[in-house]
Design a protein around this motif. Structure first.
Motif, PDB file in Angstrom:
ATOM      1  N   ALA A   1       0.697  -1.163   0.028  1.00  0.00           N
ATOM      2  CA  ALA A   1      -0.050  -0.171   0.127  1.00  0.00           C
ATOM      3  C   ALA A   1       0.889   1.255   0.028  1.00  0.00           C
ATOM      4  O   ALA A   1       1.897   1.329   0.513  1.00  0.00           O
ATOM      5  N   CYS A   2       0.321   2.364  -0.537  1.00  0.00           N
ATOM      6  CA  CYS A   2       1.308   3.464  -0.471  1.00  0.00           C
ATOM      7  C   CYS A   2       0.888   4.216   0.505  1.00  0.00           C
ATOM      8  O   CYS A   2       2.023   5.257   1.162  1.00  0.00           O
ATOM      9  N   ALA A   3      -0.179   4.104   1.368  1.00  0.00           N
ATOM     10  CA  ALA A   3      -0.277   4.477   2.723  1.00  0.00           C
ATOM     11  C   ALA A   3      -1.088   3.806   3.677  1.00  0.00           C
ATOM     12  O   ALA A   3      -1.751   2.938   3.184  1.00  0.00           O
ATOM     13  N   VAL A   4      -0.889   3.765   5.015  1.00  0.00           N
ATOM     14  CA  VAL A   4      -1.927   3.251   5.935  1.00  0.00           C
ATOM     15  C   VAL A   4      -2.414   4.211   6.810  1.00  0.00           C
ATOM     16  O   VAL A   4      -1.818   5.001   7.266  1.00  0.00           O
ATOM     17  N   ILE A   5      -3.828   4.265   6.986  1.00  0.00           N
ATOM     18  CA  ILE A   5      -4.428   4.843   7.857  1.00  0.00           C
ATOM     19  C   ILE A   5      -4.900   4.174   8.944  1.00  0.00           C
ATOM     20  O   ILE A   5      -5.576   3.323   8.891  1.00  0.00           O
ATOM     21  N   SER A   6      -4.483   4.659  10.140  1.00  0.00           N
ATOM     22  CA  SER A   6      -4.827   3.733  11.331  1.00  0.00           C
ATOM     23  C   SER A   6      -6.316   4.562  12.026  1.00  0.00           C
ATOM     24  O   SER A   6      -6.018   5.794  12.457  1.00  0.00           O
ATOM     25  N   VAL A   7      -7.202   3.867  12.082  1.00  0.00           N
ATOM     26  CA  VAL A   7      -8.464   4.491  12.670  1.00  0.00           C
ATOM     27  C   VAL A   7      -8.969   3.525  13.867  1.00  0.00           C
ATOM     28  O   VAL A   7      -9.833   2.748  13.826  1.00  0.00           O
ATOM     29  N   PRO A   8      -8.350   3.792  15.153  1.00  0.00           N
ATOM     30  CA  PRO A   8      -8.546   3.071  16.201  1.00  0.00           C
ATOM     31  C   PRO A   8      -9.825   3.504  16.881  1.00  0.00           C
ATOM     32  O   PRO A   8     -10.391   4.720  16.513  1.00  0.00           O
TER      33      PRO A   8
END
Ligand code: SF4
Length: 395
Positions: free
Chosen positions: A144-151
């Motif tokens: 992936a070109c980015a990971v978004i963490s959504v806790p």
């Protein structure tokens, strides 16, 4: 002058429609600098919610699907390919969590929602690791070109709170999740994982947060808040402050800051949007909640070794919860429940002792034993109550 890490806080205390949530997410993303530089046309962006267990989002244990939906829409609008991806906790079928947490609906609307437990794994080195030399991670995440963490903003019985950094543990296969607890030291290992896959953006969902017996059985807290930023350590520091947890108390953050993942010193963090003081509220910690929440009998002791992972912790807590609902907590008088890997068992005691999970199994001769990794909630309950109709194991 050194640039500060920016953390944005937005709040809307009204009952929120889907459109209201979308506006909140867009606002917090805008305040953190937008997504344009993160999203390359056609490239995959992994959006990582916390779906620890099958639990409706209104319970405060799992990320509200509307937050992920809004992020996915914004990625698509910029030409990227959003993939909402999760591997639920040890022994939990992620597909059950996807259904119960409201993400099956997103799938039916055409969003890509995947179970990371089914994905191809690739071994990668951990150059800054001292606990870890290498990791096996899903190829889709590494590519992936980015990971978004959504806790979710919630308390945790081991790490005080589970936020953006800890959420990344849900990228791992179950075997590694176990080893993080039993072999590598979970706080350090999670921080090192974040050096390999550092979230480019973190958005903490505190629309409905959770306090007390987190990470699954706590009480929902209506906050109407989102906290976001590019630096996951700074985001966790501010989210922790909102919960009444001092920055220095978050062990994972301390390791992550030391490893250069981000900053936790408040003087290097700029808060924009709503001030921390306007939204902060002291959360009841998991350690404070057990006796407050459950009417436990005299002489009951819960001994979770620090290596006991979510599988055993959740199995035991859910069993206590079930017993409370059945009015059977009295059977726990003068009883100890012990879980986690340990060289020596707790000191001998006249109390009845129940060892739970294969990690504690080598001490089975010193008490009763419930096998399994993770142990089954029904087996734990059956052992506690002594019912004969269920499978349980006494040494
Ligand atoms: S036995 Fe329990 S503590 Fe040990 S790895 Fe399995 S779930 Fe975790």
């Amino acid at each position: 002058m050194e640039t500060k890490s920016r953390v944005a806080i937005v709040r809307d205390l009204r009952p929120l429609s889907d459109n209201d949530v979308d506006e909140m997410v867009r606002e917090v993303v805008r305040l953190t600098g937008g997504l344009k530089d993160l999203v390359q046309s056609g490239a995959t962006i992994v959006i990582k919610p916390n779906l620890v267990a099958p639990a409706r989002p209104e319970r405060g244990a799992t990320t509200d699907p509307r937050v992920c939906k809004s992020l996915a829409d914004q990625v698509s609008e910029l030409g990227g390919h959003p993939v909402i991806a999760e591997s639920s906790s040890i022994g939990v079928d992620t597909e059950d969590a996807i259904r119960e947490c409201g993400y099956e609906t997103l799938r039916s609307e055409g969003y890509d929602v995947i179970d990371l437990k089914k994905e191809r794994l690739v071994t990668v080195p951990v150059p800054r690791g001292t606990a870890l030399k290498e990791l096996r991670l899903p190829e889709v995440v590494l590519n992936a070109c980015a990971v978004i963490s959504v806790p979710k903003m919630k308390t945790h019985d081991q790490s005080l709170a589970t936020l953006a950094l800890k959420n990344m543990k849900g990228l791992l296969p179950d075997t590694l999740k176990k080893q993080f607890h039993t072999t590598f030291g979970v706080f350090r290992a999670v921080a090192e994982l974040n050096t390999v896959v550092r979230p480019s953006l973190s958005i903490v969902d505190a629309i409905v947060a959770q306090e007390g017996l987190g990470p699954v059985f706590g009480a929902p807290v209506h906050m109407g808040v989102l906290v976001g930023g590019r630096d996951p350590v700074a985001v966790d520091t501010i989210a922790g402050s909102i919960m009444g947890i001092a920055p220095g108390s978050l062990e994972i953050s301390k390791h992550a800051a030391e490893l250069g993942v981000g900053v936790m010193d408040p003087q290097f963090i700029e808060v924009v949007g709503v001030p921390v003081e306007a939204v902060s509220r002291r959360f009841t910690l998991a350690s404070e909640a057990l006796e407050e929440t459950l009417d436990l009998p005299e002489g009951f002791e819960l001994i979770f070794n620090e290596m006991a992972c979510t599988g055993c912790r959740t199995g035991v807590m859910s069993s206590l919860w079930d017993l409370a609902e059945q009015g059977k907590l009295g059977v726990l008088r003068d009883t100890r429940i012990v879980a986690g890997l340990m060289d020596t068992p707790p000191a001998a005691s006249p109390k009845r002792t129940i060892y739970v999970g294969v990690c504690a199994g080598k001490h089975r001769g010193e008490g009763e034993y419930v096998q399994g990794c993770p142990p089954n909630n029904v087996d734990i309950r059956s052992c506690i109550t002594g019912s004969k109709d269920q499978s349980f194991f006494v040494a």
